[in-house]
Every structure is written in structure tokens, then in C-alpha cells.
Design a protein around this motif. Structure first.
Motif, short mmCIF file in Angstrom:
data_model
loop_
_atom_site.label_atom_id
_atom_site.label_comp_id
_atom_site.label_asym_id
_atom_site.label_seq_id
_atom_site.Cartn_x
_atom_site.Cartn_y
_atom_site.Cartn_z
N ALA A 57 46.68 29.24 7.77
CA ALA A 57 46.61 30.58 7.20
C ALA A 57 47.38 30.65 5.89
O ALA A 57 46.90 31.24 4.90
N ARG A 58 48.57 30.07 5.84
CA ARG A 58 49.37 30.09 4.62
C ARG A 58 48.65 29.42 3.45
O ARG A 58 48.79 29.83 2.30
N ALA A 59 47.85 28.40 3.75
CA ALA A 59 47.15 27.68 2.70
C ALA A 59 46.07 28.53 2.02
O ALA A 59 45.67 28.24 0.89
N PHE A 60 45.63 29.59 2.67
CA PHE A 60 44.59 30.46 2.11
C PHE A 60 45.15 31.52 1.17
O PHE A 60 44.40 32.14 0.43
N LYS A 61 46.45 31.76 1.22
CA LYS A 61 47.02 32.91 0.52
C LYS A 61 46.71 32.85 -0.98
O LYS A 61 46.87 31.83 -1.63
N ASP A 62 46.21 33.99 -1.51
CA ASP A 62 45.83 34.09 -2.92
C ASP A 62 45.92 35.56 -3.32
O ASP A 62 46.26 36.42 -2.50
N HIS A 63 45.58 35.88 -4.57
CA HIS A 63 45.72 37.25 -5.04
C HIS A 63 44.75 38.19 -4.32
O HIS A 63 45.03 39.39 -4.19
N ASP A 64 43.61 37.69 -3.87
CA ASP A 64 42.67 38.55 -3.17
C ASP A 64 42.55 38.19 -1.69
O ASP A 64 41.60 38.55 -1.02
N VAL A 65 43.54 37.45 -1.20
CA VAL A 65 43.60 37.06 0.21
C VAL A 65 44.97 37.43 0.76
O VAL A 65 46.00 37.09 0.15
N VAL A 66 44.99 38.12 1.88
CA VAL A 66 46.25 38.41 2.57
C VAL A 66 46.24 37.69 3.90
O VAL A 66 45.18 37.42 4.47
N THR A 97 40.06 39.61 1.56
CA THR A 97 39.89 38.78 2.75
C THR A 97 41.21 38.75 3.50
O THR A 97 42.27 38.56 2.90
N VAL A 98 41.15 38.95 4.81
CA VAL A 98 42.33 38.86 5.66
C VAL A 98 42.21 37.60 6.50
O VAL A 98 41.25 37.42 7.26
N VAL A 99 43.17 36.70 6.36
CA VAL A 99 43.20 35.49 7.17
C VAL A 99 44.18 35.73 8.32
O VAL A 99 45.34 36.02 8.10
#
Length: 254
Positions: A57-66, A97-99
Motif C-alpha cells: 500500500a505504501r508503494a502506491f502513495k502519490d498525489h492522487d492516491v491516498v 484512488t484509495v489503496v
């Protein structure tokens, strides 16, 4: 005159690696993952990704991903949100996008996705909408897969499966499997949904960390029309989006 062909209505009280699903699966982790995923979609999230681990999940974190999840019931370090449906409903996630990374619900969803044609995330919160969609999609079987808790049967998920099974039975003719009868009996034992949810191990764990207010939220029946439906994968994560019925033009074309 031909008799209408009935479908199977099946409840699996625990995920097991040997289980396979030929048709539609409703995945239930009512306290709290499937309730929270639905609440994030209600809040405007464009998609829910279910990650297999906190690290993924942490690897997905981005400006448009929480990223959202839990560790011992609480929000993990570096995450934007925990696994609280009350928090999710108020989250600033419109268009994002919510991971999500949770233990029991993620495992059950990934098991269902291995073989099923359709995977939906269900809870008491969206019970009527999820049951109706499962009935509409199914050609031979609706299966309800309970996430359980720590590898054991969970009262809260079993009760939720009974509520879903009740709704589904109202919509058509179904052959009931043994697990379904157990879930329906559990539903009949507790007229008030808050009672079995409050008695569950999951609720007791939340009470220990001061999050017991999530339990009444999870006990709401049919409060949301949103149904997270599996759309695909990205890496090891499953992609769920809010189901939108296909619209047709006046000529009947999409």
C-alpha cells in the motif's frame, strides 16, 4: 410447463485455499473493511485498490492516491487514513484512488478473485444494493464469503451473510447450502444488528483501542447504494470501482 431453474445460494463462513467460485461472490468483512471501502466510494473516491500488505500500500502513495489501513486496529505509520468507515465517509478523496490494506478482508477478496466471474464487496451498510446486484449478475450461484477473524468464524460476518441471504431470497428461487442455513439462523437469532456486531471479537478489539463508535456505523442496514465491484488488477492489488449500470440510448444501444 417448465419449472424455473433455481440458483445456488452459498455461504462460506471462512476463506479456505481450496474453495473455488464459478459465478458471483459477495465478500464480507463487516467490521470493518467492506464497510469502509463502500464509505470511501460514497465520499467520492474513484477506485479502491486492495493491497496485499501495508508495504505494498505504501508503494502506491502519490498525489492522487491516498492509503488507508490498520495495524492492530489503528492507522499505520505514514498512512493517510485508518480503517474507520466514519472517517472514510468524511474523507477528502473525491476523484482519488484509495489503496486499502487490511488483513482479513483483503485475503478473502483475493481468494474470491482467483476464480469468480464477479466479486462484490458487501456489508450491512450496502446490503440491499449488493444483494440485488449479485442476484442480477448470477447465472448459477451467489456465494457469500465471510472474511472471519484471525482464521476463525466471526459472528459479525456470519450475521451479515444471513442478512444478505434474506434479501437475495426475496428476489428469486435459490437452493440453500448448509452454510446459508447457518447464516440465516444467526440472522433470526438477533433481530437487532447491533447486538451480534457488538458481541463479536472484532468489536471487542475496537473497544480496546477506543474505536467502538465504528460498530454502530457498521450495524446500519441498507444505508448506502454503493457497491464496490472488481474491475481488474494492478500488480498484486485488486481494483474495485463503484458499480454503475450500463445506460442505453433510445434505440437500445450502449
Amino acid at each position: 410447463m417448465n419449472q424455473p431453474t433455481s440458483k445456488r445460494l452459498r455461504v462460506d463462513l471462512l476463506p479456505q485455499p481450496e474453495l473455488t467460485y464459478p459465478d458471483v461472490v459477495l465478500v464480507v468483512d463487516v467490521i470493518r473493511a467492506t464497510t469502509t471501502a463502500t464509505a470511501f466510494l460514497e465520499a467520492g473516491a474513484s477506485a479502491i485498490y486492495t493491497a496485499a500488505s501495508l508495504e505494498q500500500a505504501r508503494a502506491f502513495k502519490d498525489h492522487d492516491v491516498v492509503i488507508a489501513g490498520e495495524e492492530g486496529g489503528l492507522m499505520p505509520a505514514g498512512f493517510d487514513y485508518g480503517n474507520s468507515p466514519r472517517e472514510a465517509l468524511e474523507a477528502k478523496v473525491t476523484g482519488k484512488t484509495v489503496v486499502m490494506a487490511t488483513t482479513n478482508g483483503t485475503r478473502a477478496a483475493h481468494l474470491a478473485a482467483t476464480t469468480a466471474k464477479h466479486v462484490l464487496l458487501a456489508s450491512l451498510y450496502n446490503a440491499h444494493a449488493a444483494a440485488r446486484l449479485a442476484h442480477e449478475l448470477a447465472t448459477e450461484e451467489v456465494a457469500i464469503l465471510c472474511a472471519g477473524a484471525g482464521g476463525k468464524v466471526a459472528l459479525d460476518d456470519t450475521y451479515t451473510a444471513g442478512v444478505l441471504a434474506e434479501f437475495i431470497q426475496l428476489m428469486g428461487l435459490y437452493d440453500l447450502q448448509d452454510g446459508t442455513l447457518i447464516a440465516l439462523a444467526t440472522r433470526r437469532t438477533y433481530p437487532d444488528p447491533l447486538e451480534p456486531l457488538s458481541l463479536s471479537i472484532a468489536a471487542q478489539s475496537l473497544q480496546r483501542v477506543g474505536l467502538e463508535a465504528d460498530v454502530p456505523f457498521c450495524a446500519q442496514i441498507a444505508a448506502s447504494p454503493a457497491v464496490p465491484m472488481l474491475e481488474g488488477r494492478v500488480g498484486d492489488a485488486l481494483i474495485f470501482r463503484r458499480y454503475q449500470p450500463q445506460r442505453t440510448t433510445a434505440s437500445g444501444e450502449d
